[in-house]
Design a protein around this motif. Structure first.
Motif, PDB file in Angstrom:
ATOM      1  N   CYS A 117       4.696   0.984 -13.355  1.00  0.00           N
ATOM      2  CA  CYS A 117       4.405  -0.450 -13.204  1.00  0.00           C
ATOM      3  C   CYS A 117       4.690  -0.881 -11.771  1.00  0.00           C
ATOM      4  O   CYS A 117       5.769  -0.612 -11.239  1.00  0.00           O
ATOM      5  N   LEU A 118       3.737  -1.541 -11.169  1.00  0.00           N
ATOM      6  CA  LEU A 118       3.862  -2.079  -9.823  1.00  0.00           C
ATOM      7  C   LEU A 118       3.764  -3.593  -9.896  1.00  0.00           C
ATOM      8  O   LEU A 118       2.803  -4.133 -10.450  1.00  0.00           O
ATOM      9  N   THR A 152       7.872  -3.773  -5.941  1.00  0.00           N
ATOM     10  CA  THR A 152       8.735  -3.052  -6.872  1.00  0.00           C
ATOM     11  C   THR A 152       7.924  -2.039  -7.677  1.00  0.00           C
ATOM     12  O   THR A 152       6.809  -2.336  -8.107  1.00  0.00           O
ATOM     13  N   LEU A 153       8.504  -0.857  -7.859  1.00  0.00           N
ATOM     14  CA  LEU A 153       7.916   0.189  -8.709  1.00  0.00           C
ATOM     15  C   LEU A 153       8.908   0.527  -9.805  1.00  0.00           C
ATOM     16  O   LEU A 153      10.097   0.710  -9.530  1.00  0.00           O
ATOM     17  N   HIS A 176       0.824  -1.205   0.000  1.00  0.00           N
ATOM     18  CA  HIS A 176       0.000   0.000   0.000  1.00  0.00           C
ATOM     19  C   HIS A 176       0.861   1.258   0.000  1.00  0.00           C
ATOM     20  O   HIS A 176       0.474   2.280  -0.596  1.00  0.00           O
ATOM     21  N   ALA A 177       2.024   1.194   0.645  1.00  0.00           N
ATOM     22  CA  ALA A 177       2.943   2.335   0.614  1.00  0.00           C
ATOM     23  C   ALA A 177       3.441   2.584  -0.807  1.00  0.00           C
ATOM     24  O   ALA A 177       3.567   3.736  -1.248  1.00  0.00           O
ATOM     25  N   LEU A 178       3.694   1.501  -1.562  1.00  0.00           N
ATOM     26  CA  LEU A 178       4.123   1.647  -2.953  1.00  0.00           C
ATOM     27  C   LEU A 178       2.996   2.210  -3.814  1.00  0.00           C
ATOM     28  O   LEU A 178       3.238   3.006  -4.724  1.00  0.00           O
ATOM     29  N   LEU A 179       1.753   1.812  -3.532  1.00  0.00           N
ATOM     30  CA  LEU A 179       0.626   2.355  -4.289  1.00  0.00           C
ATOM     31  C   LEU A 179       0.490   3.860  -4.045  1.00  0.00           C
ATOM     32  O   LEU A 179       0.199   4.625  -4.972  1.00  0.00           O
ATOM     33  N   LYS A 180       0.704   4.295  -2.814  1.00  0.00           N
ATOM     34  CA  LYS A 180       0.650   5.731  -2.515  1.00  0.00           C
ATOM     35  C   LYS A 180       1.781   6.470  -3.217  1.00  0.00           C
ATOM     36  O   LYS A 180       1.593   7.585  -3.725  1.00  0.00           O
ATOM     37  N   THR A 181       2.961   5.851  -3.256  1.00  0.00           N
ATOM     38  CA  THR A 181       4.090   6.455  -3.969  1.00  0.00           C
ATOM     39  C   THR A 181       3.779   6.586  -5.452  1.00  0.00           C
ATOM     40  O   THR A 181       4.088   7.600  -6.086  1.00  0.00           O
ATOM     41  N   ASP A 186      -1.327 -10.557  -7.454  1.00  0.00           N
ATOM     42  CA  ASP A 186      -2.265 -11.636  -7.156  1.00  0.00           C
ATOM     43  C   ASP A 186      -2.725 -11.609  -5.708  1.00  0.00           C
ATOM     44  O   ASP A 186      -3.601 -12.387  -5.316  1.00  0.00           O
ATOM     45  N   SER A 187      -2.113 -10.742  -4.876  1.00  0.00           N
ATOM     46  CA  SER A 187      -2.458 -10.712  -3.454  1.00  0.00           C
ATOM     47  C   SER A 187      -1.883  -9.441  -2.821  1.00  0.00           C
ATOM     48  O   SER A 187      -1.223  -8.635  -3.493  1.00  0.00           O
ATOM     49  N   ASP A 188      -2.167  -9.276  -1.505  1.00  0.00           N
ATOM     50  CA  ASP A 188      -1.586  -8.208  -0.673  1.00  0.00           C
ATOM     51  C   ASP A 188      -1.979  -6.796  -1.095  1.00  0.00           C
ATOM     52  O   ASP A 188      -1.335  -5.831  -0.694  1.00  0.00           O
ATOM     53  N   VAL A 189      -3.016  -6.658  -1.921  1.00  0.00           N
ATOM     54  CA  VAL A 189      -3.506  -5.338  -2.316  1.00  0.00           C
ATOM     55  C   VAL A 189      -5.017  -5.321  -2.106  1.00  0.00           C
ATOM     56  O   VAL A 189      -5.718  -6.225  -2.574  1.00  0.00           O
ATOM     57  N   THR A 190      -5.518  -4.300  -1.415  1.00  0.00           N
ATOM     58  CA  THR A 190      -6.940  -4.231  -1.117  1.00  0.00           C
ATOM     59  C   THR A 190      -7.676  -3.375  -2.141  1.00  0.00           C
ATOM     60  O   THR A 190      -7.095  -2.534  -2.819  1.00  0.00           O
ATOM     61  N   ARG A 191      -8.960  -3.607  -2.202  1.00  0.00           N
ATOM     62  CA  ARG A 191      -9.815  -2.868  -3.128  1.00  0.00           C
ATOM     63  C   ARG A 191      -9.779  -1.352  -2.861  1.00  0.00           C
ATOM     64  O   ARG A 191      -9.642  -0.560  -3.804  1.00  0.00           O
TER      65      ARG A 191
END
Length: 296
Positions: free
Chosen positions: A105-106, A117-118, A10-15, A33-38
């Motif tokens: 790309c994440l 990875t970003l 989630h920290a990478l998604l915010k970045t 495939d996992s570890d990311v919420t809606r």
């Protein structure tokens, strides 16, 4: 550990959301495939359009109703970075990614299904030769990412040769049962005994090995999913009724013959010129001249 992975993802998604504005990104490609919420994906999509590429059909199912585009990736036995490349090609083929787009790309490179990875990708440089429409037409029912991988390797061989020598070779892709029935082994099969992942032509880790085997005589037989079923094969298809330009040798005759008698496509690399020709239904449907590297 799962909670820690999700927090990092989630920290990478915010970045990515912050970076998208700074670099003017057109789209965020999320390969997970996992570890990311809606909610986290939806929040990112509010900042920059998101394309989710996943191997798990049930992962974040229905997220399209929130405006997030979603594609399924069928191949399990390729590296994590190769999934990013395939995701980009699938996105371009589906019209979600336009040629020339700037992407964030994440994905994961550590072997789990989450995000660690970003990276940024400029499709103007990395995918300048990718024409989704013409490649899809060429591929037909075959996966475009597999066809492109075979073409990329063939162009590399045509341009570079191997160990300072000019090299010619032949790849036959699709309808592998019938292709095997229209061929015979010339010597020991160099791919026998290896795992599916070690034989997958889409995996960048295997490309140098494929180029090395191209020094040997015979054709590569490639399944629809990109796994090399056999190597060093002699094509035995019936050749009557073929019409080819003058000057093409036995390799091109074999490519025309096997595609006339099966549903496969064949990619032939000329040893003398490096030119790559693609055959379908017994005819040449694409010709590419990669240009030979000058020996030093």
């Amino acid at each position: 550990m799962a909670k820690q992975d999700r927090t990092s993802a989630h920290a990478l998604l915010k970045t990515a959301a912050s970076l998208s504005g700074e670099i003017g990104a057109d789209l965020v490609l999320l390969v997970a495939d996992s570890d990311v919420t809606r909610p986290a994906v939806q929040s990112l999509n509010d900042s920059c359009p998101v394309l989710l590429v996943t191997r798990r059909d049930r992962f974040l199912q229905g997220i399209e109703r929130m405006g997030v585009r979603r594609l399924s990736l069928d191949f399990d036995d390729v590296s994590h970075l190769e999934r990013v490349r395939q995701g980009i090609m699938l996105g371009m083929e589906a019209g979600h990614i336009k040629k020339g787009s700037q992407l964030i790309c994440l994905s994961s490179v550590m072997g789990h299904g989450g995000v660690d990875t970003l990276m940024t990708v400029d499709t103007r440089r990395e995918f300048e030769d990718f024409d989704a429409e013409s490649l899809a037409l060429l591929a037909g029912d075959l996966p475009t990412e597999v066809v492109k991988s075979v073409l990329d390797i063939a162009l590399d061989i045509g341009r570079e040769g191997r160990e300072g020598e000019q090299v010619g070779t032949l790849f036959v892709l699709g309808d592998s049962d019938r292709v095997l029935a229209n061929s015979r082994v010339m010597t020991y099969d160099p791919f026998r005994g290896y795992s599916r992942r070690e034989r997958n032509i889409c995996d960048p880790d295997n490309r140098e090995g494929v180029k090395e085997v191209s020094l040997m005589d015979g054709a590569f037989i490639v399944q629809e999913d990109g796994v090399i079923r056999s190597g060093c094969r002699y094509i035995t298809s019936y050749v009557r009724g073929l019409t080819l330009p003058k000057g093409l040798g036995a390799r091109h005759v074999a490519a025309a013959a096997v595609t006339k008698n099966t549903e496969a496509i064949a990619v032939a690399v000329s040893e003398s010129t490096g030119t790559v020709r693609v055959f379908k239904r017994g005819e040449i449907v694409l010709r590419r001249d990669p240009g030979r590297r000058i020996a030093r």
